[in-house]
Design a protein around this motif. Structure first.
Motif, short mmCIF file in Angstrom:
data_model
loop_
_atom_site.label_atom_id
_atom_site.label_comp_id
_atom_site.label_asym_id
_atom_site.label_seq_id
_atom_site.Cartn_x
_atom_site.Cartn_y
_atom_site.Cartn_z
N SER A 1 -20.94 -28.42 -9.87
CA SER A 1 -22.37 -28.68 -9.91
C SER A 1 -22.97 -28.23 -11.23
O SER A 1 -23.77 -28.94 -11.84
CB SER A 1 -23.07 -27.96 -8.76
N LEU A 2 -22.62 -27.01 -11.66
CA LEU A 2 -23.18 -26.47 -12.90
C LEU A 2 -22.74 -27.31 -14.10
O LEU A 2 -23.55 -27.66 -14.96
CB LEU A 2 -22.77 -25.00 -13.09
N ARG A 3 -21.44 -27.65 -14.14
CA ARG A 3 -20.93 -28.43 -15.27
C ARG A 3 -21.58 -29.81 -15.33
O ARG A 3 -22.07 -30.24 -16.39
CB ARG A 3 -19.41 -28.60 -15.16
N THR A 4 -21.61 -30.52 -14.18
CA THR A 4 -22.16 -31.88 -14.20
C THR A 4 -23.66 -31.85 -14.48
O THR A 4 -24.16 -32.71 -15.20
CB THR A 4 -21.90 -32.60 -12.87
N SER A 5 -24.37 -30.84 -13.95
CA SER A 5 -25.82 -30.78 -14.16
C SER A 5 -26.12 -30.51 -15.63
O SER A 5 -27.07 -31.07 -16.18
CB SER A 5 -26.45 -29.70 -13.29
N LEU A 6 -25.31 -29.65 -16.28
CA LEU A 6 -25.50 -29.39 -17.71
C LEU A 6 -25.26 -30.66 -18.51
O LEU A 6 -26.03 -31.01 -19.40
CB LEU A 6 -24.57 -28.27 -18.18
N LEU B 1 -29.00 -30.75 -10.23
CA LEU B 1 -28.28 -29.79 -9.38
C LEU B 1 -28.45 -30.15 -7.90
O LEU B 1 -27.53 -29.99 -7.10
CB LEU B 1 -28.84 -28.39 -9.64
N GLY B 2 -29.62 -30.65 -7.54
CA GLY B 2 -29.88 -30.95 -6.15
C GLY B 2 -29.49 -32.36 -5.76
O GLY B 2 -29.60 -32.74 -4.59
N GLU B 3 -29.02 -33.18 -6.71
CA GLU B 3 -28.72 -34.57 -6.43
C GLU B 3 -27.69 -34.68 -5.31
O GLU B 3 -26.68 -34.01 -5.30
CB GLU B 3 -28.20 -35.25 -7.69
N PHE B 4 -27.98 -35.57 -4.36
CA PHE B 4 -27.08 -35.70 -3.22
C PHE B 4 -26.79 -37.17 -2.89
O PHE B 4 -25.65 -37.61 -2.94
CB PHE B 4 -27.70 -34.99 -2.02
N THR C 1 -13.65 -32.60 -8.08
CA THR C 1 -13.84 -33.79 -8.90
C THR C 1 -15.24 -34.37 -8.73
O THR C 1 -15.95 -34.61 -9.70
CB THR C 1 -12.81 -34.87 -8.55
N THR C 2 -15.63 -34.60 -7.49
CA THR C 2 -16.94 -35.20 -7.25
C THR C 2 -17.76 -34.46 -6.19
O THR C 2 -18.90 -34.79 -5.97
CB THR C 2 -16.78 -36.67 -6.79
N ARG C 3 -17.16 -33.46 -5.51
CA ARG C 3 -17.90 -32.80 -4.45
C ARG C 3 -18.75 -31.66 -5.00
O ARG C 3 -18.30 -30.54 -5.14
CB ARG C 3 -16.96 -32.29 -3.35
N THR C 4 -20.00 -32.00 -5.31
CA THR C 4 -20.92 -31.00 -5.85
C THR C 4 -21.43 -30.11 -4.71
O THR C 4 -21.14 -30.35 -3.55
CB THR C 4 -22.11 -31.69 -6.53
N LEU C 5 -22.21 -29.10 -5.09
CA LEU C 5 -22.66 -28.12 -4.09
C LEU C 5 -23.43 -28.76 -2.93
O LEU C 5 -23.16 -28.44 -1.77
CB LEU C 5 -23.51 -27.05 -4.80
N PRO C 6 -24.39 -29.67 -3.18
CA PRO C 6 -25.08 -30.28 -2.03
C PRO C 6 -24.12 -31.03 -1.10
O PRO C 6 -24.28 -30.97 0.12
CB PRO C 6 -26.07 -31.24 -2.69
N LEU C 7 -23.13 -31.71 -1.66
CA LEU C 7 -22.16 -32.43 -0.82
C LEU C 7 -21.29 -31.46 -0.04
O LEU C 7 -20.93 -31.71 1.11
CB LEU C 7 -21.28 -33.34 -1.68
N GLU C 8 -20.96 -30.32 -0.68
CA GLU C 8 -20.16 -29.29 -0.02
C GLU C 8 -20.94 -28.70 1.16
O GLU C 8 -20.40 -28.50 2.24
CB GLU C 8 -19.79 -28.20 -1.03
N ILE C 9 -22.24 -28.47 0.95
CA ILE C 9 -23.09 -27.94 2.03
C ILE C 9 -23.11 -28.92 3.19
O ILE C 9 -22.94 -28.55 4.35
CB ILE C 9 -24.52 -27.67 1.51
N TYR C 10 -23.29 -30.20 2.85
CA TYR C 10 -23.35 -31.24 3.87
C TYR C 10 -22.06 -31.28 4.69
O TYR C 10 -22.10 -31.44 5.91
CB TYR C 10 -23.59 -32.57 3.16
N VAL D 1 -30.89 -22.27 -3.29
CA VAL D 1 -32.30 -21.88 -3.32
C VAL D 1 -32.54 -20.87 -4.44
O VAL D 1 -33.50 -20.98 -5.21
CB VAL D 1 -32.74 -21.31 -1.96
N VAL D 2 -31.63 -19.87 -4.55
CA VAL D 2 -31.79 -18.85 -5.58
C VAL D 2 -31.72 -19.49 -6.97
O VAL D 2 -32.56 -19.21 -7.83
CB VAL D 2 -30.71 -17.76 -5.43
N VAL D 3 -30.75 -20.39 -7.16
CA VAL D 3 -30.64 -21.08 -8.45
C VAL D 3 -31.94 -21.85 -8.73
O VAL D 3 -32.47 -21.81 -9.84
CB VAL D 3 -29.43 -22.04 -8.46
N ALA D 4 -32.47 -22.51 -7.70
CA ALA D 4 -33.69 -23.30 -7.87
C ALA D 4 -34.86 -22.41 -8.26
O ALA D 4 -35.66 -22.75 -9.14
CB ALA D 4 -34.00 -24.06 -6.58
#
Lengths: 288, 285
Positions: free
Chosen positions: B53-58, B199-202, B215-224, B242-245
């Motif tokens: 998530s951090l890498r792709t968002s950057l 970062l929040g893109e889902f 590869t493609t499972r970002t944090l929101p997808l992992e939460i889901y 939430v903390v990151v946000a």
């Protein structure tokens, strides 16, 4: 100044009153929805079976059915048929992933009947004391099938073909029922699928196949039947190693009236009986 | 003192509104299984998802800056036929449901999409790749940068740019030495907001890129996905997001208040004092 502030306060009170009235009205409307022609099922006046029902059926009232997303087509049809048989009954349907429904029910959603796509999610509710452990009845089974885009570009013919790294294969994540079934077939056959994506729902797997992004996906027989010409199905004998069983049960409800419970029981019997089979079989569901 | 000028009922409604936003967050914090919090958020799949998530968002933020700064400059500093329509279209991802964005990307960059076949001919396959995640994030985050930068460019005005040009600076020099330094705070806060949105893109990621650990499972997808089997892990990871946000919003706010803009504000009134700028501006246009 004083006068104006008093007036403001009065206006504030008025606004609150309006809001409260609106909320009350909305609540009333919600309670009466779906039965404008039948005042008998308003809360508090629901008739128990056999008393003062004007129609031929003894059942009266509404039943809220929470069903797994894969049951959308069949349960919509079943609800229509059930309502036709019992004119006094109103069936409300809510479809979502089984685990979503379990979360909703444990958080207090007003479900009368729960139909799960697997036994695990049903067990979650019996363990939580929301469903009588003896209540669940198995009413259908489902097996995996390979879905490929029309024309089968990667030339897949068997389960073993899915191990080909050149083919883009999409499966469900092991955390969801279809993924658990996939994992158990992989385990029993020794075929290791190098999936390019592990989706969180069957719908997402099917979407990747219908859009042509993936060369193949593992979904249920019923999903392929429902998708029509958008995908081609390839059955494989190894699927017998992971048969998914669908249980249905009445959800226990503290404040529910006997009449409503009778309707819920009748719906469960309807689904698990011959009427259910007549709708479920053509959709690809097996008999339990 | 100023609160006295507001009607009391309005303050009450404002408090209700604030509670509506804050209470669900508090409710979630209360659900966190603190005893297992660290193991839950440091599991291999969680760390993979956070790292991705951090890498792709950057990467998406960088892409937003590269594409968004010229877009904002063109929208703010030029006039052409159809500009209003173009601006609305560019801002569309802001209001578009993410799944719709995903479908749009799919029908453009997908294997059978508008450009997908061309890419395929060059041996580039976007489907199920990390690049697809970055594209989906850039698509939804770009309007944030364009919007905040365009607004700042209009507020700052063109006086300094005009003066710079009359003193012989080339358009590129004006851009580098005058325009960009003036709107730097807005650029920063816009970039931070874009980062947060990425970062929040889902939805678009789920539809367009797929979901594979690392590869493609970002944090929101992992939460889901975690929510299916391990709601505790899902709640713990949600708290991380939430903390990151909160950090991101704080940084963006800070950037908006940063000194370059204050310096800019101080300079603008000075500029208004010098009356001989207006003719220059006219000559420029």
């Amino acid at each position: 100044m004083h006068g104006r502030r008093a007036e403001t306060a009065r206006r504030g009170a008025l606004l609150v009153a309006i809001a409260a009235t609106a909320a009350l009205l909305a609540g009333c409307a919600g309670g009466a929805s779906g039965s404008p022609a039948d005042p008998a099922d308003a809360p508090g006046t629901a008739t128990s079976p056999g008393t003062a029902a004007p129609d031929t059926s003894t059942l009266d009232g509404s039943v809220t059915v929470f069903a797994a997303a894969s049951l959308k087509g069949t349960f919509t049809e079943l609800a229509t048929r059930f309502e036709a048989e019992h004119p006094g009954v109103d069936v409300e349907l809510n479809f979502a992933g089984s685990s979503d429904l379990v979360t909703q029910i444990t958080e207090g959603a007003p479900a009368d009947v729960f139909a799960s796509a697997d036994e695990k999610n049903m067990t979650t509710l019996t363990d939580a004391g929301l469903i009588d452990p003896a209540a669940p009845v198995d009413f259908a089974t489902n097996v995996l099938e390979i879905a490929v885009p029309p024309g089968n570009p990667a030339g897949i013919t068997s389960f073993a073909d899915l191990a080909n790294p050149a083919a883009k294969v999409v499966v469900c994540a092991p955390q969801v029922p279809c993924g658990a079934a996939t994992a158990s077939v992989e385990q029993t056959t020794g075929v290791d699928i190098p999936a390019v994506s592990e989706e969180s729902s069957v719908t997402d797997v099917l979407g990747k196949v219908t859009s042509g992004e993936a060369d193949a996906g593992l979904v249920y027989v019923t999903d392929i039947a429902a998708a029509g010409d958008a995908v081609q199905g390839i059955a494989f004998p190894e699927s017998a190693n992971a048969v998914n069983t669908y249980p249905v049960a009445v959800v226990d409800h503290a404040g529910r009236l006997d009449g409503a419970t009778a309707v819920a029981r009748a719906f469960v019997d309807f689904v698990a009986g011959a009427s259910g089979r007549a709708v479920l079989s053509p959709a690809g569901f097996g008999a339990p | 003192m100023s609160y006295r000028s507001l009607p009391r009922w309005l303050i009450v409604v404002a408090i209700v509104g604030a509670a509506f936003v804050v209470l669900p967050l508090a409710g979630m914090v209360l659900r966190v299984d603190w005893a297992n919090f660290l193991p839950l958020i440091t599991s291999e799949s969680s760390l993979d998802a956070l790292g991705l998530s951090l890498r792709t968002s950057l990467a998406a933020t960088a892409l937003c800056i590269v594409l968004g700064v010229p877009m904002a400059l063109v929208l703010a500093r030029t006039r052409f036929w159809g500009q209003k329509v173009l601006r609305s279209l560019v801002l569309l991802p802001l209001v578009l449901p993410p799944v719709v964005g995903g479908l749009a990307l799919l029908s453009t960059f997908g294997r059978r999409g508008l450009l997908g076949q061309t890419f395929d001919a060059f041996g580039i396959q976007l489907a199920f790749s990390t690049t697809a995640v970055v594209l989906a994030q850039t698509f939804v985050a770009l309007p944030f940068l364009v919007l905040s930068l365009e607004g700042a460019l209009r507020t700052v005005g063109t006086r300094y740019e005009a003066v710079g040009a009359t003193l012989g600076a080339s358009p590129s020099t004006v851009l580098r030495r005058i325009t960009l330094p003036l709107v730097l705070p807005a650029l920063l806060s816009g970039a931070v907001l874009s980062f947060a949105r990425a970062l929040g893109e889902f939805g678009a990621t789920l539809t367009f890129a797929g979901s594979l650990q690392g590869t493609t499972r970002t944090l929101p997808l992992e939460i889901y996905l975690q929510r299916e089997t391990d709601p505790d892990a899902a709640v713990a990871l949600s708290l991380v997001l939430v903390v990151v946000a909160i950090v991101v919003v704080a940084v963006a706010h800070q950037a908006g208040e940063a000194s370059p803009l204050r310096r800019g504000r101080r300079l603008v009134p000075d500029a208004q004092d010098s009356a001989d700028i207006r003719p220059v501006e006219r000559r420029q246009s």
